[in-house]
Design an enzyme around this catalytic site. Sequence first.
Site, mmCIF file in Angstrom:
data_model
loop_
_atom_site.group_PDB
_atom_site.id
_atom_site.type_symbol
_atom_site.label_atom_id
_atom_site.label_comp_id
_atom_site.label_asym_id
_atom_site.label_seq_id
_atom_site.Cartn_x
_atom_site.Cartn_y
_atom_site.Cartn_z
ATOM 1 N N LYS A 1 5.665 7.566 -7.226
ATOM 2 C CA LYS A 1 4.216 7.704 -6.979
ATOM 3 C C LYS A 1 3.672 9.110 -7.234
ATOM 4 O O LYS A 1 2.498 9.275 -7.536
ATOM 5 C CB LYS A 1 3.892 7.267 -5.546
ATOM 6 C CG LYS A 1 4.054 5.768 -5.369
ATOM 7 C CD LYS A 1 3.725 5.291 -3.986
ATOM 8 C CE LYS A 1 4.091 3.818 -3.911
ATOM 9 N NZ LYS A 1 3.171 3.011 -3.154
ATOM 10 N N ASP B 1 -2.893 2.054 -1.566
ATOM 11 C CA ASP B 1 -1.980 1.881 -0.423
ATOM 12 C C ASP B 1 -2.716 2.033 0.913
ATOM 13 O O ASP B 1 -2.512 1.244 1.845
ATOM 14 C CB ASP B 1 -0.844 2.912 -0.478
ATOM 15 C CG ASP B 1 0.275 2.503 -1.413
ATOM 16 O OD1 ASP B 1 0.379 1.302 -1.747
ATOM 17 O OD2 ASP B 1 1.053 3.387 -1.819
HETATM 18 N N1 LIG Z 1 4.102 -2.748 1.933
HETATM 19 C C1 LIG Z 1 3.588 -2.073 0.934
HETATM 20 O O1 LIG Z 1 2.588 -2.452 0.331
HETATM 21 C C2 LIG Z 1 4.174 -0.743 0.534
HETATM 22 C C3 LIG Z 1 3.387 0.166 -0.187
HETATM 23 C C4 LIG Z 1 3.939 1.395 -0.519
HETATM 24 C C5 LIG Z 1 5.257 1.689 -0.168
HETATM 25 N N2 LIG Z 1 6.003 0.788 0.505
HETATM 26 C C6 LIG Z 1 7.387 1.114 0.923
HETATM 27 O O2 LIG Z 1 7.374 2.399 1.545
HETATM 28 C C7 LIG Z 1 8.641 3.022 1.390
HETATM 29 C C8 LIG Z 1 8.493 4.477 0.942
HETATM 30 O O3 LIG Z 1 8.029 4.538 -0.410
HETATM 31 P P1 LIG Z 1 7.678 5.947 -1.110
HETATM 32 O O4 LIG Z 1 7.046 5.597 -2.401
HETATM 33 O O5 LIG Z 1 6.959 6.843 -0.152
HETATM 34 O O6 LIG Z 1 9.121 6.572 -1.353
HETATM 35 P P2 LIG Z 1 9.473 8.112 -1.637
HETATM 36 O O7 LIG Z 1 8.304 8.824 -2.253
HETATM 37 O O8 LIG Z 1 10.766 8.107 -2.364
HETATM 38 O O9 LIG Z 1 9.672 8.770 -0.168
HETATM 39 C C9 LIG Z 1 10.733 8.366 0.628
HETATM 40 C C10 LIG Z 1 10.560 8.910 2.053
HETATM 41 O O10 LIG Z 1 11.569 8.273 2.879
HETATM 42 C C11 LIG Z 1 12.339 9.285 3.535
HETATM 43 N N3 LIG Z 1 13.705 8.770 3.691
HETATM 44 C C12 LIG Z 1 14.500 8.212 2.748
HETATM 45 N N4 LIG Z 1 15.672 7.805 3.295
HETATM 46 C C13 LIG Z 1 15.611 8.123 4.608
HETATM 47 C C14 LIG Z 1 16.525 7.958 5.697
HETATM 48 N N5 LIG Z 1 17.726 7.391 5.539
HETATM 49 N N6 LIG Z 1 16.123 8.377 6.927
HETATM 50 C C15 LIG Z 1 14.901 8.950 7.100
HETATM 51 N N7 LIG Z 1 14.011 9.149 6.100
HETATM 52 C C16 LIG Z 1 14.362 8.734 4.864
HETATM 53 C C17 LIG Z 1 12.239 10.501 2.649
HETATM 54 O O11 LIG Z 1 12.528 11.647 3.433
HETATM 55 P P3 LIG Z 1 12.922 13.092 2.749
HETATM 56 O O12 LIG Z 1 11.621 13.734 2.370
HETATM 57 O O13 LIG Z 1 13.612 13.796 3.832
HETATM 58 O O14 LIG Z 1 13.784 12.765 1.555
HETATM 59 C C18 LIG Z 1 10.763 10.409 2.205
HETATM 60 O O15 LIG Z 1 9.908 10.886 3.216
HETATM 61 C C19 LIG Z 1 9.432 2.135 0.411
HETATM 62 O O16 LIG Z 1 10.311 1.305 1.173
HETATM 63 C C20 LIG Z 1 8.357 1.291 -0.249
HETATM 64 O O17 LIG Z 1 8.849 0.041 -0.693
HETATM 65 C C21 LIG Z 1 5.489 -0.431 0.865
#
Ligand SMILES: NC(=O)c1ccc[n+]([C@@H]2O[C@H](COP(=O)([O-])OP(=O)(O)OC[C@H]3O[C@@H](n4cnc5c(N)ncnc54)[C@H](OP(=O)(O)O)[C@@H]3O)[C@@H](O)[C@H]2O)c1
Length: 275
Positions: free
Chosen positions: A69, A106
């Site tokens: 993103k 989002d």
């Molecule tokens: N329902 C929906 O419509 C919708 C919409 C958007 C996103 N989502 C979901 O939201 C989630 C995040 O997406 P994103 O695009 O923000 O991903 P991203 O940009 O890769 O960010 C990932 C985030 O998760 C944290 N993280 C990863 N593994 C972790 C762990 N084991 N323990 C604690 N924190 C952890 C990371 O922390 P660090 O900074 O410390 O690495 C970072 O803050 C995904 O599962 C996605 O499918 C759902």
Amino acid sequence: MTPAPDRYAVIGHPIDHSRSPWIHARFAQQTGQRMVYTAIDAAPEDLDDRVRDFFARGGLGLNVTVPHKQAVLPLLQELSERARVAGAVNLILRADDGRLRGDNTDGSGLVRDLTHNLGVPIAAQRLLLLGAGGAARGIIAPLLALHPAELVIANRSAARAIELAQQFKPFGTVRGARYDELKRQRFALIINATSAGLLQEIPPLPVEVLDASTVCYDLAYARDTTRFVQWAREHGVARGIPGAGMLVEQAAESFLLWRGVRPDTTAVLADLLAL
Ligand SMILES: NC(=O)c1ccc[n+]([C@@H]2O[C@H](COP(=O)([O-])OP(=O)(O)OC[C@H]3O[C@@H](n4cnc5c(N)ncnc54)[C@H](OP(=O)(O)O)[C@@H]3O)[C@@H](O)[C@H]2O)c1
């Protein structure tokens, strides 16, 4: 000869889990739109090539999901105001002149699910947001616009949460925190915007934060429950909600921006939950 249908896709890594092709196929059927919507698996090192290739071959729009993103921003020529504020996009539209415009649905998708579908109060409540990645960026300003008493952002890399909170200070009462600082605090609503669930993990949230009045919402989607929702329910929260509603609502707004028609989300959400 009938022209080929308009092409859309979701791009992410991993992408096998994505329900977006199913949701958009239902929207297209419901509204009589002639289009196809596929899923593109792009590792970070392939993102630029895959995006350029999709649009060079006539694609009209992409949804962008984890982990791209923010990484996709340099490929875009324009941003909507909400995408600029978020510093992250979840959809791209190709204009007639070929320019690529980024937007972010989002936040509006989450807010619509919480307030319209689920009746979760936000105004004057204390909120906790877990994660500081692309999804978290998109939902902070829309949540602050509903005037919570405070929004606390916690992240594994705490510096990212603190930096993000600093960036969003002009929009409301928000601060960053480490997970271990949260122990004695109470929140009406906890939103998991981490990608921990993709690895079957849960974020390191102290259990003391949960009580019988807490609502826990997981952006991650799973048919019945998610690891985080399961864990929250086991610790006696009032409600544990997986993110299917947000998924459908953000998709509906993407569909509106691309096709000029808003699909009805109620039946599609019910069918998604029954799959
Ligand atoms: N329902 C929906 O419509 C919708 C919409 C958007 C996103 N989502 C979901 O939201 C989630 C995040 O997406 P994103 O695009 O923000 O991903 P991203 O940009 O890769 O960010 C990932 C985030 O998760 C944290 N993280 C990863 N593994 C972790 C762990 N084991 N323990 C604690 N924190 C952890 C990371 O922390 P660090 O900074 O410390 O690495 C970072 O803050 C995904 O599962 C996605 O499918 C759902």
